[in-house]
Design a protein around this motif. Structure first.
Motif, short mmCIF file in Angstrom:
data_model
loop_
_atom_site.label_atom_id
_atom_site.label_comp_id
_atom_site.label_asym_id
_atom_site.label_seq_id
_atom_site.Cartn_x
_atom_site.Cartn_y
_atom_site.Cartn_z
N ILE A 1 -16.30 1.94 -3.91
CA ILE A 1 -15.59 1.36 -2.77
C ILE A 1 -16.16 1.86 -1.44
CG2 ILE A 1 -13.32 1.20 -1.66
CD1 ILE A 1 -12.12 1.29 -4.40
N SER B 1 0.84 -1.20 0.00
CA SER B 1 0.00 0.00 0.00
C SER B 1 0.88 1.26 0.00
CB SER B 1 -0.97 -0.04 1.18
OG SER B 1 -0.42 0.59 2.29
N PRO C 1 -17.05 -4.37 -3.00
CA PRO C 1 -16.20 -3.35 -3.62
C PRO C 1 -16.40 -3.30 -5.13
CG PRO C 1 -14.88 -5.15 -2.69
CD PRO C 1 -16.28 -5.40 -2.29
N PHE C 2 -16.26 -2.13 -5.71
CA PHE C 2 -16.37 -1.88 -7.17
C PHE C 2 -17.76 -2.11 -7.72
CE2 PHE C 2 -11.95 -3.35 -6.44
CZ PHE C 2 -11.32 -2.13 -6.63
N LEU D 1 -9.58 1.74 2.29
CA LEU D 1 -10.09 0.40 2.59
C LEU D 1 -9.00 -0.45 3.25
CD1 LEU D 1 -12.42 -1.62 2.37
CD2 LEU D 1 -11.60 -2.25 0.10
N SER D 2 -7.82 -0.36 2.68
CA SER D 2 -6.75 -1.20 3.24
C SER D 2 -6.35 -0.72 4.63
CB SER D 2 -5.56 -1.26 2.28
OG SER D 2 -4.50 -0.47 2.75
N ASP E 1 -9.36 5.62 -2.41
CA ASP E 1 -10.37 4.82 -1.74
C ASP E 1 -9.84 3.45 -1.35
OD1 ASP E 1 -12.04 6.92 -1.92
OD2 ASP E 1 -13.41 6.06 -3.42
N LEU E 2 -9.05 2.87 -2.30
CA LEU E 2 -8.48 1.55 -2.00
C LEU E 2 -7.53 1.63 -0.80
CD1 LEU E 2 -7.76 -0.05 -5.47
CD2 LEU E 2 -9.26 -0.92 -3.67
N LEU F 1 -9.77 6.34 -7.10
CA LEU F 1 -9.83 4.89 -6.85
C LEU F 1 -8.69 4.46 -5.94
CD1 LEU F 1 -11.89 2.97 -8.08
CD2 LEU F 1 -10.17 2.29 -9.75
N ILE F 2 -7.51 4.97 -6.25
CA ILE F 2 -6.34 4.63 -5.43
C ILE F 2 -6.55 5.13 -4.00
CG2 ILE F 2 -3.92 5.16 -5.04
CD1 ILE F 2 -3.62 5.19 -8.12
N THR G 1 -16.41 5.54 -7.00
CA THR G 1 -15.50 4.43 -7.26
C THR G 1 -16.12 3.08 -6.94
OG1 THR G 1 -14.63 4.60 -5.02
CG2 THR G 1 -13.48 5.82 -6.75
#
Lengths: 142, 654
Positions: free
Chosen positions: B616, B435, B601-602, B492-493, B488-489, B485-486, B614
């Motif tokens: 997410i 990440s 997700p997605f 999430l992580s 949000d990801l 998107l990045i 996104t």
């Protein structure tokens, strides 16, 4: 406008070009010196033809010597202890933010993906640190 | 206090709990074992002692009963022999030639000295022969003594004619004169009287009388033998107890306390009724059979008694004496009591020995348990290499082996756990590195794309055709979308990895902050946001903030096209007592058909053209809910808004 040069520590040539473009667009005319890794930055600050920049724009993820280590050296050396250092990085990892603030970074700015935002951020950083802020007195190692 | 939940909490085999075994406890265990052993032994000895005592006491009592039966029988026999001898001798004297010659002498004339002498000589010979005969007399029909021989302490004296007394009024004389030939009267036993006074020292006396007939069959007087049965009475004895002789009225003829004898003569009136009223009653009613009994007397003392009646007077069956033998049972069974004492002493010695042995044995046992406990404590401090002693083949050794098996498997588990932890750590580290590099390296090229597209647009706008300008705009939109998107990801992580700090969270304040942030981003929006004050949840504040910014952000986004846009945040309760926080909007809503895809997700239920996103956000929301152990549900109808209800606590089962 303070006339000292700006030290930009940035390994990514795209980001380098965009940063310089953003600074110029914001009418910041200071001389801009670029170090492409941490070792080069340290050399510029502590080497034979060292100089005292008006501000250091420091990326964290750098080849050879990382940005955190560069910051650490700057804060440990008497001659550079009071340098204005602004971390300008893609990372918004909490750990990076914590560690740089522990090392008394002056600002931590995340580079946005969006260029307008990026340009705004860079311009604001330049305006603040170069125009508004009263810089520390230059000191030379004894 | 903040509660931190981490994955490593799941494995918690080795706790540092105190086993609580102090030395004082162990001592008490030792004492307990020893005391238990001693109590057991004491009970056994007590039971044995009691049974032995009861047994031997019973046997002794029976033996004593037999003994006194024999004593009684013997005493009876001796008394009977006395009276029989007395009767026989009286009869023999009355029919002797000397007495018969004297009976032929004429009436009312003093007997010739020759006749007198021959009778006296005969009487004296008898008296000498029978020391208990204290007087032998011939009394004529008028009641006057004719011949009298007195015997005392072996001295026999023939009394002279002027010493003779009249016995005309004596009951024995009158009784004797009534008898037929060959009949003998034996008088009750009384104290001897001389000249109507009781002689001192007292001499008990039994008189045997029989008539003397001349050749014509006329009664010429009586022969009387006075017998002093003192010696016989005094000889009657029984070891451990007393022998009593009573007359028919219950007066004592023999009593160990001589002052209690002859109550009728001495006017003490002391009888068996004074001594044993119940027994007295029995004796009066019983037959002449010899009786033996084991009984509790009126005085509460248990006794073994035997008695038998003796009909001593051949001419009056109503006269009887009773021989009574009485042994207190306690005295009779005294040897058993002594045995009991010896058993008690022996028992005490055995108990003392047993205590010492028990204490030592229990000490050894407890020492082994103590060493096991020490090993256990060592293990509890985390040293799994500690070995319990396994010497021997008893239960404690077995326990020791089980202990060692346990520590072996604990060691294995620890090794496994450490391995798993390391794997987990490595996985976490690589996730973090991933990440981190996503954070850095994926953004930089995007920035380049967006930045240079912008530079292209700015620097060459005039020379580029219109289409090129539109393409540049598309390039930049794509780059920004990917940037979002990045971001949000990454959120999430991070939600996944965050160490949660549980606190009471002011949800109303957080929601208000979120609303302010949203308004700042787009001050032109006209929207009513209603937040119930005082909403509290328990959770990680940072995660709750992300949760709210996603849910309220969604509501904000999907009410964009609504007139009178409105968002409500409040606590709701349904009929079954389920309580949760509801975030309701009056936006476009969504089709419940796809509700099951909402939190993946997605997954998007709206096209990019309608609303950007996104896909997410709700996955992040779901993950935050999940990490808190709570629940969330969505409800909507296309065009009529959406409602999200959630709570961070486990939903009560309904």
């Amino acid at each position: 406008m303070k006339s000292g040069p700006i030290l930009l520590v940035e390994d990514n040539s795209d980001d380098e070009a965009l940063t310089i473009r953003a600074l110029r667009k914001a009418n910041i005319a200071n001389d801009i010196r670029v170090a492409r890794d941490g070792a080069e930055a340290l050399d510029m600050l502590f080497g034979s033809d060292k100089f005292f920049p008006s501000i250091v724009l420091l990326d964290l993820k750098l080849p050879k010597v990382g940005g955190i280590e560069v910051l650490q050296r700057i804060r440990n050396e008497e001659s550079t202890r009071r340098l204005n250092v602004v971390v300008l990085t893609s990372s918004d990892e909490g750990s990076d933010i914590e560690r740089t603030y522990d090392l008394h970074v002056n600002s931590y700015v995340r580079k946005p993906v969006n260029f307008e935002d990026f340009a705004t951020a860079v311009a604001q950083v330049g305006m603040y640190w170069l125009l508004l802020n009263e810089p520390p007195p230059e000191r030379h190692a004894v | 206090m903040a509660q931190t939940r981490t994955m490593s909490d799941d494995i918690g085999i080795i706790g540092g709990s105190d086993t609580g075994g102090g030395p004082s406890r162990l001592t008490s265990f030792r004492v307990k074992v020893a005391a238990g052993l001693i109590l057991l032994l004491a009970a056994v000895i007590l039971a044995l002692g009691y049974l032995t005592y009861e047994d031997s006491a019973e046997a002794l009592a029976e033996r004593v009963a037999e003994e006194i039966t024999q004593v009684t029988a013997t005493a009876t026999l001796r008394v009977e022999r006395l009276t029989a001898g007395l009767a026989g001798n009286t009869l023999a004297l009355s029919q002797s030639p000397a007495v018969l010659n004297a009976a032929e002498a004429p009436n009312a004339v003093p007997l010739s000295s020759a006749l007198r002498d021959s009778v006296a000589k005969l009487f004296a010979a008898f008296a000498r022969n029978q020391p208990s005969y204290v007087q032998i007399r011939f009394i004529d029909e008028r009641g006057m003594e004719v011949v009298r021989v007195d015997s005392s302490a072996g001295m026999v004296r023939i009394l002279s004619p002027d010493e003779m007394q009249s016995k005309a009024h004596s009951p024995y004389f009158n009784a004797g004169m009534q008898l037929k030939f060959g009949e003998v009267h034996i008088s009750p036993m009384t104290l001897n009287r001389e000249n109507e006074k009781i002689e001192v020292p007292y001499r008990p006396m039994v008189r045997s009388v029989t008539p003397v007939f001349n050749a014509d069959g006329a009664r010429r007087g009586v022969v009387v033998i006075n017998d002093n049965p003192t010696d016989l009475l005094r000889e009657l004895s029984v070891p451990m107890g007393e022998v009593y002789v009573l007359n028919e009225n219950g007066y004592f003829l023999r009593h160990p306390d001589r002052s209690k004898e002859f109550g009728f003569d001495l006017n003490t009136d002391y009888t068996i009724d004074d001594l044993r009223p119940k027994l007295a009653q029995k004796i009066r009613l019983e037959s002449d059979q010899l009786r033996v009994m084991d009984t509790v007397g009126s005085d509460g003392v248990r006794r073994i008694v035997a008695y038998q009646k003796i009909r001593y007077n051949p001419t009056n069956a109503a006269d009887f004496w009773t021989v009574l033998v009485d042994v207190p049972r306690a005295v009779a069974v005294a040897p058993a009591a002594a045995l009991r004492g010896r058993i008690a002493l022996l028992g005490f010695v055995i108990l003392a020995l047993a205590s010492i042995i028990g204490f030592v044995l229990a000490g050894r046992l407890s020492a082994r348990i103590v060493s096991l406990a020490a090993v256990s404590r060592t293990i509890s401090t985390g040293d799994l290499n500690a070995q319990a002693p396994v010497k021997g083949s008893d239960e404690i050794a077995l326990l020791g082996r089980a202990f060692n098996d346990m520590t072996a498997s604990l060691r294995q588990m620890r090794v496994d756990r450490i391995k798993r932890e390391e794997e987990l750590k490595r996985a976490n580290a690589s996730l973090e590195a991933f990440s981190y590099s996503v954070s850095h390296d994926l953004r930089a090229p995007l920035r380049a794309v967006d930045g240079f597209a912008e530079a292209l647009d700015q620097d060459f706008r005039d020379t580029l055709p219109d289409d090129a300008g539109r393409y540049i705009a598309r390039i930049r939109a794509g780059a920004r979308c990917m940037g979002q998107l990045i971001d949000d990801l990454l959120i999430l992580s991070r939600v996944e990895r965050r160490d949660m700090v549980m606190n009471s969270v002011d949800l109303s304040a957080l929601a208000a902050n979120t609303a302010v942030e949203l308004r700042n981003l787009d001050p032109s929006r006209s929207i009513e946001i209603q937040i119930e004050p005082g909403l509290q949840v328990r959770g990680d504040e940072h995660l709750v903030k992300i949760l709210l910014s996603n849910l309220v952000g969604n509501a904000w986004k999907f009410t964009e096209k609504s007139a009178n846009a409105r968002i409500e945040i409040r606590r709701v309760r349904d009929g079954s007592g389920k309580s949760g926080i509801e975030i309701r909007d009056n936006g476009v809503g969504f089709d419940m058909t796809y509700a099951n895809k909402l939190f993946l997700p997605f997954q998007r239920l709206h096209s990019d053209k309608e609303f950007s996103g996104t896909g997410i956000g709700l996955a992040i929301v779901a993950r935050i809910i999940e990490r808190h152990g709570g629940w969330i549900e969505a409800e909507s109808e296309v065009g009529r808004g959406a409602s999200f209800k959630f709570d961070l606590m486990r939903r009560p089962d309904v």
